[in-house]
Design an enzyme around this catalytic site. Sequence first.
Site, PDB file in Angstrom:
ATOM      1  NE  ARG B 296      -3.669  -2.456   0.452  1.00 38.00           N
ATOM      2  CZ  ARG B 296      -4.619  -2.932   1.269  1.00 38.00           C
ATOM      3  NH1 ARG B 296      -5.099  -2.165   2.228  1.00 38.00           N
ATOM      4  NH2 ARG B 296      -5.112  -4.148   1.103  1.00 38.00           N
ATOM      5  CD  GLU B 298      -3.529   3.574   2.714  1.00 40.96           C
ATOM      6  OE1 GLU B 298      -3.914   4.239   3.694  1.00 40.96           O
ATOM      7  OE2 GLU B 298      -3.853   2.390   2.533  1.00 40.96           O
ATOM      8  NE  ARG B 304      -6.017   2.065  12.131  1.00 36.52           N
ATOM      9  CZ  ARG B 304      -7.318   1.865  12.123  1.00 36.52           C
ATOM     10  NH1 ARG B 304      -7.823   0.769  12.619  1.00 36.52           N
ATOM     11  NH2 ARG B 304      -8.132   2.759  11.615  1.00 36.52           N
ATOM     12  CG  HIS B 305      -2.004   2.835   8.089  1.00 34.62           C
ATOM     13  ND1 HIS B 305      -2.687   3.496   9.077  1.00 34.62           N
ATOM     14  CD2 HIS B 305      -2.923   2.488   7.154  1.00 34.62           C
ATOM     15  CE1 HIS B 305      -3.980   3.552   8.756  1.00 34.62           C
ATOM     16  NE2 HIS B 305      -4.155   2.942   7.596  1.00 34.62           N
ATOM     17  CD  GLU B 447     -10.221  -3.138   8.432  1.00 37.78           C
ATOM     18  OE1 GLU B 447      -9.882  -2.005   8.089  1.00 37.78           O
ATOM     19  OE2 GLU B 447      -9.773  -4.176   7.905  1.00 37.78           O
ATOM     20  CB  SER B 450     -12.069  -5.171   4.852  1.00 46.26           C
ATOM     21  OG  SER B 450     -13.149  -4.407   4.401  1.00 46.26           O
ATOM     22  NE  ARG B 498      -4.192  -2.446  10.374  1.00 42.43           N
ATOM     23  CZ  ARG B 498      -5.047  -1.650   9.760  1.00 42.43           C
ATOM     24  NH1 ARG B 498      -6.348  -1.922   9.793  1.00 42.43           N
ATOM     25  NH2 ARG B 498      -4.627  -0.592   9.108  1.00 42.43           N
TER      26      ARG B 498
END
Lengths: 524, 524
Positions: B296, B298, B304-305, B447, B450, B498
Amino acid sequence: MVEEAAALKEESKKAAKKAAAAAAKAAKTENVSAEGGEDAGKDYSEGLYGATKMIQSTCRHADRAFVAVHDLSGCEKDALVWVRGRVHTTRSKGKQCFLVLRQQSSTVQCVVAVNDKAVSKQMVKFSGSVPRESIVDVRARVVPVAAKIEACTEQTLELHATEFYLVSAAKAQLPLQIEDAARPEKSDDPEALKIRVNQDTRLDNRVLDLRTPANQAIFRLEAGVCKLFRDILAAQGFTEIHTPKIISAASEGGANVFTVSYFKDSAYLAQSPQLYKQMAIAADFDKVFTVGAVFRAEDSNTHRHLTEFVGLDLEMAFKYHYHEVLDTIGNTFTEIFKGLRDNYAREIAAVGQQYNVEPFKFLEPPLKLEFAQAVAMLREAGVTMDDEEDLSTPSEKLLGRLVKAKYDTDFYILDKFPLAVRPFYTMPDPSNPKYSNSYDMFMRGEEILSGAQRIHDPEYLVERAKHHAIDTSKIAAYIEAFRFGCPPHAGGGIGMERVVMLYLGLDNIRKTSMFPRDPKRLTP
Amino acid sequence: MVEEAAALKEESKKAAKKAAAAAAKAAKTENVSAEGGEDAGKDYSEGLYGATKMIQSTCRHADRAFVAVHDLSGCEKDALVWVRGRVHTTRSKGKQCFLVLRQQSSTVQCVVAVNDKAVSKQMVKFSGSVPRESIVDVRARVVPVAAKIEACTEQTLELHATEFYLVSAAKAQLPLQIEDAARPEKSDDPEALKIRVNQDTRLDNRVLDLRTPANQAIFRLEAGVCKLFRDILAAQGFTEIHTPKIISAASEGGANVFTVSYFKDSAYLAQSPQLYKQMAIAADFDKVFTVGAVFRAEDSNTHRHLTEFVGLDLEMAFKYHYHEVLDTIGNTFTEIFKGLRDNYAREIAAVGQQYNVEPFKFLEPPLKLEFAQAVAMLREAGVTMDDEEDLSTPSEKLLGRLVKAKYDTDFYILDKFPLAVRPFYTMPDPSNPKYSNSYDMFMRGEEILSGAQRIHDPEYLVERAKHHAIDTSKIAAYIEAFRFGCPPHAGGGIGMERVVMLYLGLDNIRKTSMFPRDPKRLTP
């Protein structure tokens, strides 16, 4: 009805197209819909067949007792069962429609025949119109048959449908036929050989191609190789680790790496998890393995190169001799081969139906040769080579044949490679500076593992790097990892797709990579 | 000798530096070498201690019976054993040297004491000079002790060395001390709190940091999560697959993807294996899982990323209702939690020694709430939000607390997310067009999964893509995969790091990624 199944022919594409359109139209109607025909009369099967509305999780149909096709032979005579399967082939004949339903590698004959109480003409017509590869739900009676149905895997019974629903329609025109894609390579039928499906067509339409019995088996066996690798090592105290694929510096000198844009910087894709495995050893994990993607930006368009493949990698601290590790790896292979032979016989047989392959032979414990012995064998066979020269690909292949002839094994270990042909971090042989504590392993004459004792002493590592004219400032992080005390260790990396290809005796690595990547293929 | 171990203090850096130099010098000499001191006298221990030559696999020392530190308590009194371990701490005192030897998470006290038959002054001096974190081979007698040795994991015995060899020397100056890195977070000692090691120092020196008992435990438990995930699913007929990481088109719209140069072209790193899992379903694999790197791009610098993490992904065909899949996933989590609780109690306890964490609570079967219920709970707690609005991170956290208070569980499933906040391929809820057949799962209010029923009908997929203003020509390959008949299916993707972070109640995902990658960290 045996001959019916055997006689199944290509249905006309026109009919299929028409049926698909009808099915699509039917699918638009509310809920389960019967399809009235022009030649109708009262349809007493109304509501017992048709295209179902797209399954959107409206209800659970908990009362429907689904049975797997390969479990049907366990059902009692006349049992009423539900089966979800694909329409493998269909053939309509008057008031009857014969279908072969397929579920993964299993097939069963299904008959929809006019019956004045339950099955109408319209229902038979609808069943015959469903395009091949569509998914259907069938409610049927299990009926034993006297003569074996040779065309199906379930040979002692057939299904007599009482309800028949189209769940998901396939296009009428398929880019390849599963039957063609599954055709045995060594067929006696010259017609059959002409309609072989070529590899690019297969790979372009992988969703269809993967449905053949051989492919279903190959990828289940591949899952088995990974499971065996992990279970065998975990049972010996190995810990699974995960290593990063995006790295800041190219791991082995910078050639053949893919570059990634990383925010405002650039980075590389790891060619091997080696540094990270070694760091895990230096960090006291003692014995580690990792299964994951490795990347090679080599423009090699051969039968055995991929740009992305799955590496089965392991690394292990040892007490005094790297053969502690070599033997662990060798025995791991033996256990994998035994596990495949014992637990995947059905898959191996399914692959054998399409591809003609000799069973894989191995010795227990595995055969271990030294490089110098291999050179002697090759020279005896007429090859001219230097002592410190690496094996060429033809020499590797020839050596595989010589070893097979002499020792009757398709797997062997070649130890003590010349130091000159191995990377700088390889530990030299203490007794002969021309050689090294390194090894390759081979299956059917092709390399599937490369490994070595690694130099764990930072000063000596610097010395060897300098000898290879490597700029030590660029590998400072690698060297630094050994400055806090590191046990002697060795390991290796296995190409998973190669193991599966060579175990099964297949001719191309693209057959054992579900979605292969090579210099010319990035899709699907 | 109990107080000796307890009293161990930081050795002077000067002494350590000198020792390292001596050790390095000794390492250059032939084979095992004794180190004569200036204050010598005849060294009757000559040949029984010293720095060994770099282990290069010269011999196997097969006669040396090595015992693991955690197995020492099974040895008989006065048994002579070999132990390879790290020097955790040392303290010299006159004619004695006290060391704590560490092997992964286990520690044992080792005494080298002058003894006029076997252990010379010079040997004691050498033992005391070995830098912390160096690896040594010790031959010793196992001697039971009357009073517990509180500072070690082996509390009922100590080792009395008769031979002592340095195998691999650590630098005298370490960038962090294992003792500091392992210090409990909630210590009563204010001095101890001052010398906490910050996260970047840890990650920059990960080889050392990973040696703490908590880290040894975290990554063994992480391996357990992967093993449980795979074993639980394989037992239910799931097949493991491998999906490509290099892809030709960005999987979810093109935002947040890393670009790769691919020969003369460019490509992307997969953000998820979803398309490939779905293709495997369309190709009749029925139930599949895959464990592998996902990427990712991002620029999120949160607790948590990560830019690269390990995805535990699964996809499953179902008959009529996606809850068949939802329940399978929910039960998989229950089984993972039970497996961790039952098989990894030692690791959980080791993490608890450093980090103060409440045990993880879960219900069997897991709690399942609908999104609308969650909104009602949040509104009752004072949150203002629309029916079709996604949960903000603070709302997620609050909901976790509300659920914990009401149901006493750290794990729950939230079903029926608003259609508007989910991707175009998500199946709408058949009974309420505002919602969808999609779900998230949460651990301690965050979370971790998903998932959804995916649209398996190609025409409807096109319709939904257009509704989202997606250029369908760019996702033609995705849509095409469903044109050959595809069963209804659902699945989900789990962030492995996670799961481990939240199961253990840790505060940062960098603690559960062995070599984490974030926008600012690409090394080691």
